[in-house]
Design a protein around this motif. Structure first.
Motif, mmCIF file in Angstrom:
data_model
loop_
_atom_site.group_PDB
_atom_site.id
_atom_site.type_symbol
_atom_site.label_atom_id
_atom_site.label_comp_id
_atom_site.label_asym_id
_atom_site.label_seq_id
_atom_site.Cartn_x
_atom_site.Cartn_y
_atom_site.Cartn_z
ATOM 1 N N PRO A 45 -1.048 7.025 17.767
ATOM 2 C CA PRO A 45 -2.177 6.925 18.832
ATOM 3 C C PRO A 45 -3.205 5.710 18.660
ATOM 4 C CG PRO A 45 -2.852 8.576 17.320
ATOM 5 C CD PRO A 45 -1.467 8.188 16.592
ATOM 6 N N THR A 46 -3.109 5.159 17.591
ATOM 7 C CA THR A 46 -4.004 4.023 17.196
ATOM 8 C C THR A 46 -3.805 2.736 17.826
ATOM 9 O OG1 THR A 46 -3.283 3.709 15.073
ATOM 10 C CG2 THR A 46 -4.913 5.486 15.475
ATOM 11 N N HIS A 47 -4.584 1.852 17.764
ATOM 12 C CA HIS A 47 -4.614 0.359 18.168
ATOM 13 C C HIS A 47 -3.141 -0.507 17.526
ATOM 14 C CE1 HIS A 47 -6.801 0.210 14.536
ATOM 15 N NE2 HIS A 47 -6.542 -1.109 14.563
ATOM 16 N N ASP A 48 -3.117 -0.109 16.351
ATOM 17 C CA ASP A 48 -2.064 -0.766 15.574
ATOM 18 C C ASP A 48 -0.587 -0.213 15.829
ATOM 19 O OD1 ASP A 48 -2.884 1.485 14.188
ATOM 20 O OD2 ASP A 48 -2.485 0.632 12.228
ATOM 21 N N LEU B 296 -11.894 3.573 16.408
ATOM 22 C CA LEU B 296 -11.063 2.521 15.876
ATOM 23 C C LEU B 296 -10.428 1.238 16.610
ATOM 24 C CD1 LEU B 296 -8.634 4.289 13.275
ATOM 25 C CD2 LEU B 296 -10.712 3.148 12.796
ATOM 26 N N ALA C 66 -11.636 -2.310 15.561
ATOM 27 C CA ALA C 66 -10.745 -3.606 15.273
ATOM 28 C C ALA C 66 -10.913 -4.921 16.255
ATOM 29 C CB ALA C 66 -9.069 -3.150 15.658
ATOM 30 N N MET D 40 0.604 8.278 23.126
ATOM 31 C CA MET D 40 1.884 8.507 22.692
ATOM 32 C C MET D 40 3.022 9.153 23.808
ATOM 33 S SD MET D 40 0.988 9.990 18.906
ATOM 34 C CE MET D 40 -0.261 11.297 19.493
ATOM 35 N N ILE E 135 -7.207 -3.651 10.536
ATOM 36 C CA ILE E 135 -7.484 -2.365 10.411
ATOM 37 C C ILE E 135 -6.496 -1.294 10.705
ATOM 38 C CG2 ILE E 135 -9.175 -0.407 11.257
ATOM 39 C CD1 ILE E 135 -11.114 -2.641 11.497
ATOM 40 N N GLY E 136 -5.715 -0.640 9.580
ATOM 41 C CA GLY E 136 -4.816 0.376 9.819
ATOM 42 C C GLY E 136 -5.272 1.707 9.529
ATOM 43 N N SER E 137 -4.422 2.306 9.933
ATOM 44 C CA SER E 137 -4.660 3.871 10.302
ATOM 45 C C SER E 137 -3.436 4.621 9.848
ATOM 46 C CB SER E 137 -4.960 4.080 11.702
ATOM 47 O OG SER E 137 -4.892 5.357 12.161
ATOM 48 N N ARG F 133 0.784 -1.191 -0.127
ATOM 49 C CA ARG F 133 0.052 0.010 0.043
ATOM 50 C C ARG F 133 0.942 1.373 -0.095
ATOM 51 N NH1 ARG F 133 -1.854 3.709 3.311
ATOM 52 N NH2 ARG F 133 -3.635 5.017 2.665
ATOM 53 N N ASP G 268 3.258 -5.177 11.888
ATOM 54 C CA ASP G 268 2.741 -4.743 13.239
ATOM 55 C C ASP G 268 2.400 -5.780 13.985
ATOM 56 O OD1 ASP G 268 2.622 -1.994 12.329
ATOM 57 O OD2 ASP G 268 0.875 -2.127 11.050
ATOM 58 N N GLU H 128 -5.521 11.060 13.460
ATOM 59 C CA GLU H 128 -5.840 9.836 13.898
ATOM 60 C C GLU H 128 -6.332 9.866 15.475
ATOM 61 O OE1 GLU H 128 -2.530 6.469 12.684
ATOM 62 O OE2 GLU H 128 -1.535 8.195 13.711
ATOM 63 N N GLY H 129 -5.471 10.911 16.113
ATOM 64 C CA GLY H 129 -5.951 10.940 17.677
ATOM 65 C C GLY H 129 -7.393 11.154 18.039
ATOM 66 N N ASP H 130 -8.176 11.826 17.080
ATOM 67 C CA ASP H 130 -9.527 11.954 17.125
ATOM 68 C C ASP H 130 -10.318 10.634 16.819
ATOM 69 O OD1 ASP H 130 -9.284 14.800 17.745
ATOM 70 O OD2 ASP H 130 -8.875 15.339 15.704
ATOM 71 N N VAL I 90 -7.567 1.830 6.417
ATOM 72 C CA VAL I 90 -7.518 0.720 5.474
ATOM 73 C C VAL I 90 -8.125 -0.456 6.220
ATOM 74 C CG1 VAL I 90 -6.339 -0.820 4.011
ATOM 75 C CG2 VAL I 90 -5.605 1.727 4.401
ATOM 76 N N ALA J 181 -8.928 7.436 17.138
ATOM 77 C CA ALA J 181 -8.172 6.393 17.652
ATOM 78 C C ALA J 181 -9.015 5.328 18.304
ATOM 79 C CB ALA J 181 -6.960 6.644 18.399
ATOM 80 N N ILE J 182 -9.961 5.914 19.449
ATOM 81 C CA ILE J 182 -10.587 5.012 20.177
ATOM 82 C C ILE J 182 -11.648 4.304 19.680
ATOM 83 C CG2 ILE J 182 -11.828 5.166 22.473
ATOM 84 C CD1 ILE J 182 -10.216 7.371 23.424
ATOM 85 N N ASN K 237 -6.392 13.648 24.376
ATOM 86 C CA ASN K 237 -7.450 12.746 24.809
ATOM 87 C C ASN K 237 -6.731 11.226 25.277
ATOM 88 O OD1 ASN K 237 -6.903 11.578 22.349
ATOM 89 N ND2 ASN K 237 -8.725 11.997 21.592
ATOM 90 N N ALA L 253 -6.318 8.610 23.631
ATOM 91 C CA ALA L 253 -5.459 7.911 22.513
ATOM 92 C C ALA L 253 -4.367 8.773 22.291
ATOM 93 C CB ALA L 253 -6.616 8.084 21.263
ATOM 94 N N ARG L 254 -4.332 9.931 22.249
ATOM 95 C CA ARG L 254 -3.182 10.747 22.202
ATOM 96 C C ARG L 254 -2.192 10.690 23.272
ATOM 97 N NH1 ARG L 254 -6.689 14.785 19.317
ATOM 98 N NH2 ARG L 254 -6.238 14.450 17.075
#
Lengths: 241, 241
Positions: A74-77, B190, B194, A120, B202-204, A19, A47, B183-185, B219, B187-188, A114, A116-117
């Motif tokens: 900040p995301t789950h991945d 998402l 997942a 980091m 699920i990729g961000s 990708r 990942d 992403e941070g907005d 994605v 992320a939760i 928040n 999620a952030r």
């Protein structure tokens, strides 16, 4: 004294699925060469917790420096920071200095911190932060492992931040001779040149011109500028003959 | 049945020094994804005999397929074919079929086969040739290792030649949702998405628009098209809310 060595670990499903085209390897490679640090190996892994931990441990044990890119958002991945802590058995959680770095940056953009952030700001204990002037969230160095972002603009800013902290070596001198014939036509003399200069690295890179003719770029690299110049002169004389 | 797995080994000092930007990884990654073959790891190593042998053995044992690029030309620094033979203890020398492939191509270009070019007809015993319509010199497959050229145009032609021979799997279905926030907005939610779809990846991927605003491409990938569609619909509804 030989130059310090390095490996890079690129982390991300998006590279392996095709990708996204990785841009960070080429950027880092050029900067390390300028600093006299020999990049010996690059790995790209998904990942995937175990894949990241295994690669980090192996590369960290084998080379003087390891640089990672990707997976610190900040995301789950985004699992890189946690994997680094697991790889070295280090405590891991939100750190005040990292949180302050986020807050300072978000104050300028009006972004809300928040849950999620705040992920980091989770940094292994004992790690030194790497400044991120682009988006605030810092990278970090833990031992000989330098953990940086995957987004190229942020990665490049972090490379800039970290370079002064690294122990460099002797940058190799490099020169190129462009030869207007195919590799196969000059391979034998090139092999002799390489054999008589074991201190030089002589690389041969074919190209095809717009008009269809084949040519070869011969790249001569070494620590001794005089030896590079002597090899270049020999090759230029050969080609002119 | 899980999809077949693969690794890639990029061989070449020029990539590690930053002189050349690798283009083959991205090309191969895209083709493997289309064929349902999971690229799990990529390594880049120098033109160094032991580094190549170690990496080939390790990757060949761990994955269903290994694809190499680079180091099969006519010059002294082209040592890949020999290293593959050494890695598997296979006899190695000029083979008639490979020599014939070179001769057929050179007859069309008027090129002379000399000692250097004949190096490119050295193929491990038992290997199957990979056709090279661009410049004649073949690649080869030995066991699960597929050895191809580094020059992108030749690499791409060899990938084309070899794809029909490979056992493919189920190509993943992939869809992207573009979200106009950082992403941070998101992320939760998402992370929750997942978690509730363990069968999906699920990729961000954050981006920054020309006007400076941040956005995120999400994605969604998986084997089950209905599940991908359901996750996409959920996300679109969330974003529209």
């Amino acid at each position: 004294m030989p130059n310090p060595t390095a490996a890079m670990l690129v982390i991300g499903d998006e590279i392996l699925s095709g990708r996204t085209r990785d841009a960070n390897m080429h950027h880092l490679a050029g900067h390390l060469t300028l600093h006299g640090i020999d990049l010996r190996e690059v790995r790209v892994v998904a990942d995937d917790q175990q894949a990241i931990i295994d690669a980090v441990r192996e590369l960290s044990g084998r080379y003087d420096n390891v640089f990672t890119s990707g997976g610190i958002g900040p995301t789950h991945d985004d699992i890189t920071a946690e994997c680094i802590a697991l790889a070295f058995g280090t405590e891991f959680g939100v750190r005040d200095d990292a949180r302050a770095a986020l807050e300072r940056h978000y104050a300028t953009t009006g972004t809300v911190i928040n849950e999620a952030r705040l992920r980091m700001a989770r940094i292994p204990q004992g790690a030194e932060l790497i400044e991120n002037p682009v988006s605030g969230a810092p990278g970090f160095s833990l031992g000989n492992v330098h953990v940086m972002a995957g987004v190229p603009r942020i990665f490049q800013a972090m490379v800039q931040s970290i370079m002064p902290r690294l122990t460099g070596g002797t940058p190799l001198v490099s020169d190129t001779v462009r030869v207007e014939c195919g590799e196969g036509d000059i391979a034998i003399p090139l092999g002799k040149l390489a054999e008589s200069h074991p201190g030089l690295s002589i690389g041969s890179y074919p190209f095809q011109g717009a008009d269809g003719h084949f040519g070869t770029n011969v790249v001569i690299r070494g620590a001794d500028a005089d030896e590079v110049a002597a090899a270049k002169a020999w090759l230029q004389k050969l080609v002119a003959a």
